[in-house]
Write an enzyme that holds these catalytic residues in place. Structure first.
Site, PDB file in Angstrom:
ATOM      1  N   ASP A  70      31.191   1.179  65.060  1.00  0.00           N
ATOM      2  CA  ASP A  70      30.846   2.001  63.565  1.00  0.00           C
ATOM      3  C   ASP A  70      32.158   2.022  62.853  1.00  0.00           C
ATOM      4  OD1 ASP A  70      29.755   3.778  61.625  1.00  0.00           O
ATOM      5  OD2 ASP A  70      28.040   3.532  63.271  1.00  0.00           O
ATOM      6  N   ASP A  71      32.185   2.721  62.016  1.00  0.00           N
ATOM      7  CA  ASP A  71      33.238   2.838  60.920  1.00  0.00           C
ATOM      8  C   ASP A  71      34.459   3.165  61.790  1.00  0.00           C
ATOM      9  OD1 ASP A  71      34.354   2.949  58.496  1.00  0.00           O
ATOM     10  OD2 ASP A  71      33.204   4.424  57.741  1.00  0.00           O
ATOM     11  N   LYS A 155      25.302  -3.144  61.044  1.00  0.00           N
ATOM     12  CA  LYS A 155      24.638  -1.733  60.059  1.00  0.00           C
ATOM     13  C   LYS A 155      25.481  -1.764  58.949  1.00  0.00           C
ATOM     14  CE  LYS A 155      25.424   3.150  60.778  1.00  0.00           C
ATOM     15  NZ  LYS A 155      25.744   4.171  61.634  1.00  0.00           N
ATOM     16  N   ASP A 157      26.221   0.327  55.649  1.00  0.00           N
ATOM     17  CA  ASP A 157      26.014   1.747  54.896  1.00  0.00           C
ATOM     18  C   ASP A 157      25.925   1.558  53.441  1.00  0.00           C
ATOM     19  OD1 ASP A 157      25.783   4.361  55.558  1.00  0.00           O
ATOM     20  OD2 ASP A 157      27.801   4.223  56.908  1.00  0.00           O
ATOM     21  N   TRP A 198      20.068   6.317  54.193  1.00  0.00           N
ATOM     22  CA  TRP A 198      19.789   7.629  54.892  1.00  0.00           C
ATOM     23  C   TRP A 198      18.520   8.132  54.171  1.00  0.00           C
ATOM     24  CZ3 TRP A 198      23.976   7.224  50.927  1.00  0.00           C
ATOM     25  CH2 TRP A 198      24.934   6.574  51.517  1.00  0.00           C
ATOM     26  N   ARG A 213      17.625   3.052  58.278  1.00  0.00           N
ATOM     27  CA  ARG A 213      17.789   4.497  58.682  1.00  0.00           C
ATOM     28  C   ARG A 213      16.787   5.076  57.454  1.00  0.00           C
ATOM     29  NH1 ARG A 213      22.772   6.577  60.016  1.00  0.00           N
ATOM     30  NH2 ARG A 213      22.102   8.331  59.039  1.00  0.00           N
ATOM     31  N   ASP A 217      22.306  11.674  58.218  1.00  0.00           N
ATOM     32  CA  ASP A 217      23.061  11.623  59.626  1.00  0.00           C
ATOM     33  C   ASP A 217      22.586  12.761  60.718  1.00  0.00           C
ATOM     34  OD1 ASP A 217      24.511   9.557  58.185  1.00  0.00           O
ATOM     35  OD2 ASP A 217      26.416  10.426  58.621  1.00  0.00           O
TER      36      ASP A 217
HETATM   37  C1  GLA Z   1      27.574   7.418  57.409  1.00  0.00           C
HETATM   38  C2  GLA Z   1      26.472   6.670  58.318  1.00  0.00           C
HETATM   39  C3  GLA Z   1      26.678   7.203  59.721  1.00  0.00           C
HETATM   40  C4  GLA Z   1      28.023   6.556  60.066  1.00  0.00           C
HETATM   41  C5  GLA Z   1      29.236   6.840  59.134  1.00  0.00           C
HETATM   42  C6  GLA Z   1      30.351   6.206  59.287  1.00  0.00           C
HETATM   43  O1  GLA Z   1      27.297   8.660  57.317  1.00  0.00           O
HETATM   44  O2  GLA Z   1      24.918   7.403  58.105  1.00  0.00           O
HETATM   45  O3  GLA Z   1      25.861   6.647  60.798  1.00  0.00           O
HETATM   46  O4  GLA Z   1      28.088   5.259  60.221  1.00  0.00           O
HETATM   47  O5  GLA Z   1      28.676   6.685  57.815  1.00  0.00           O
HETATM   48  O6  GLA Z   1      31.271   6.348  58.215  1.00  0.00           O
END
Ligand code: GLA
Length: 566
Positions: A70-71, A155, A157, A198, A213, A217
């Site tokens: 991820d990030d 993924k 964002d 989101w 998504r 989160d």
């Molecule tokens: C957003 C995403 C999370 C994660 C963070 C990473 O908040 O919804 O799932 O990937 O970014 O910074």
């Protein structure tokens, strides 16, 4: 940076040349992702160790194949726009990590943003992500990720694309995610594409992505899990094989933002399986407790998630805010159905379901999929008392499958549905003034044409039951239950055939009236659509099919006979 078209990429490329938008459709993604436990604090050894642990703990064999970074791995760009990798966290770049993952027989996933900045650069001071999003570098980054580094999943964002604050771009989600889908397709590589906006982004996402998504989160606490389940209760129409609502990464075994009780953990994992969400483990796999390992490895629950029907369970009964959800398992319209009783309330709840409401009849064998126990054979109904936040996940196998006659509006496909505010109109399931409606929910705000001015697209703000199934050609009376204070128009079509424009008025938003229309349905799936392109439509409660008596009993008998021979 040199780009090599690998054999896998080349074959997928050849395929995509043959059929422009052909994508390989798969069951929901299963694997591990770094964010929930580690946030941006990741590194080469950590990712490799988690990948190895998936194999060592037997989870890879159960289907957890994707290891997703991820990030937190980025370090800005060079003068040619080439994305750079954080050389403290990943001193050898990302190649050795991907090789390690692939060497274990697993798949590797990566992260980016639709805008310029990644989420952690905006919200967590991760300066390395400040120019690392895909904006302006779509093809360059996709070639790098998929052709050079050979990642199998991405993924994407949206923090950098949002309209919040001075740093962000106010981009159109539909436009951006479609452009990125094209850049991925151009690589010719077979990549799983996950959108992260989101909230349910819009029905366009189903055509371009493998998953999206649907919520903010997730956190490792009950209010978060409960609210995510709640927000997905009426999204079943947008899930189909290869395209899934993503309820976010799993919090089983995570303690970062609180802790889930045993019942809450079972509810969390079980509902992700019932709803066919991607299953991405979010904990430190090396230190999983035996109990959590057993739950994540529960093959009977995983089978519901990975079922090739690709269905998301829908709510069949709302019992004072406790729910029964159901979906077919293995065979469409067959005798096996996965059933969940779910009590999100703060008090224990007696719950009951009549088998007829599940379109089942005769003796029903019930198996508890968490206890791995056959509970016995039941007739008529099944009842249970559930503790607060607890659920029971079961497989029902009945002697007979009955003809389905009831289709709730909240399980229908709303073409303009989205939760991002991108369109000017949008019908929504609502509990307001729905106390007299079945399921205590109706669909409101229907009618007109919804426009996304940023993307330059429009969608009819209609309601479509896409799978009204009858086993053979039959006459039927459609009974459409609706509410509306003043006279409002509604067109009804069956399989594209116009049945007319009907003026409806129940006199009050709290009073349910019925529109009855006689028509014919064809054997198999029928599409029943309600719309009014010109203006506001009535709110819709549900559709009931009424068959001439002889036709119904014949259908049921025929299906019963067929099954008995199996
Ligand atoms: C957003 C995403 C999370 C994660 C963070 C990473 O908040 O919804 O799932 O990937 O970014 O910074």
């Amino acid at each position: 940076m040199k780009t090599v078209l690998t054999t896998a990429c080349f074959m997928a490329f050849a395929l995509s040349m043959q059929a422009q938008s052909q994508r390989i459709e798969l069951p929901p993604t299963m694997g591990w992702s770094s964010w929930n436990t580690y946030h941006a604090e990741i590194n080469e050894e950590l990712i490799k160790m988690q990948a190895s642990a998936l194999v060592e703990k037997g989870l890879a064999k159960k289907g957890y194949k994707y290891v997703n970074i991820d990030d937190g791995f980025q370090k800005l760009r060079d003068n040619n726009g080439q994305l750079l990798i954080d050389d403290v966290r990943f001193p050898h770049g990302l190649e050795p990590v991907v090789s390690h993952v692939h060497g274990l027989g697993l798949k590797a996933g990566i992260y980016s943003d639709a805008g310029i900045k990644t989420c952690a650069s905006i919200w967590a001071g991760e300066t390395g992500g400040a120019v690392s999003g895909l904006y302006g570098h779509e093809q360059q980054d996709c070639d790098y990720f998929f052709k050079d580094l050979k990642f199998d999943f991405i993924k994407v964002d949206f923090c950098g694309g949002e309209a919040k604050g001075s740093n962000t771009l106010a981009l159109s989600p539909q436009q951006r995610y479609t452009d990125i889908a094209k850049a991925i397709a151009n690589t010719g590589c077979n990549v799983q594409y996950n959108l992260c906006r989101w909230a349910f982004p819009g029905t366009w996402a189903i055509d371009i992505a493998d998953s999206w998504r649907t919520t903010q989160d997730i956190e490792s606490n009950w209010p978060s899990v409960k609210s995510i389940i709640n927000q997905n209760l009426y999204l079943s129409a947008y899930c189909k094989f290869g395209h899934y609502n993503d309820l976010d990464m799993l919090e089983v075994g995570v303690t970062r933002d609180g802790i889930l009780s045993k019942d809450e953990t079972i509810t969390h994992f079980g509902m992700w399986c019932m709803m066919s969400s991607p299953l991405l483990i979010g904990c430190d796999v090396t230190s999983l407790s035996d109990e959590d390992l057993a739950l994540l490895g529960n093959e009977e629950l995983i089978a519901l998630n990975q079922d090739t029907l690709g269905l998301q369970a829908y709510v069949v009964s709302n019992q004072d805010g406790a729910y029964v959800l159901v979906k077919d398992f293995e065979t469409l319209h067959g005798r096996k159905r996965a059933v969940a009783f779910y009590n999100p309330n703060e008090t224990a709840k007696e719950m009951m379901i009549n088998f007829a409401d599940l379109d089942l009849a005769g003796n029903v064998q019930i198996r508890d999929l968490v206890l791995h126990e056959n509970l016995g054979s039941f007739t008529g109904q099944y009842a249970v008392t559930l503790q607060p936040h607890a659920s029971q996940f079961m497989l029902f196998t009945a002697d007979e499958r009955l003809q389905r006659t009831k289709y709730e509006a909240e399980t229908a496909f709303l073409t303009a549905y989205h939760e991002t505010g991108a369109l000017d109109l949008c019908a929504v399931p609502s509990e307001a003034m729905a106390a007299n409606c079945s399921g205590r929910v109706k669909v409101i705000a229907l009618g007109g044409i919804a426009k996304d001015s940023m993307a330059g697209t429009s969608f009819p703000n209609d309601l479509v039951w896409q799978h009204v199934y009858v086993p053979q050609n039959t006459s039927v009376t459609l009974n459409i239950a609706y509410t509306c204070e003043n006279s409002q128009d509604m067109h009804v079509t069956v399989n594209g055939k116009d049945l007319g424009n009907f003026s409806c008025c129940s006199g009050s938003a709290n009073v349910v009236s019925n529109l009855e229309i006689s028509t014919k349905l064809k054997a198999g799936d029928n599409v029943i659509r309600l719309y009014n392109d010109e203006g506001v439509m009535p709110d819709i409660d549900c559709l009931t099919l009424n068959f001439p008596k002889s036709a119904k009993s014949k259908d049921v008998k025929m299906r019963g006979k067929k099954k008995a021979r199996r």
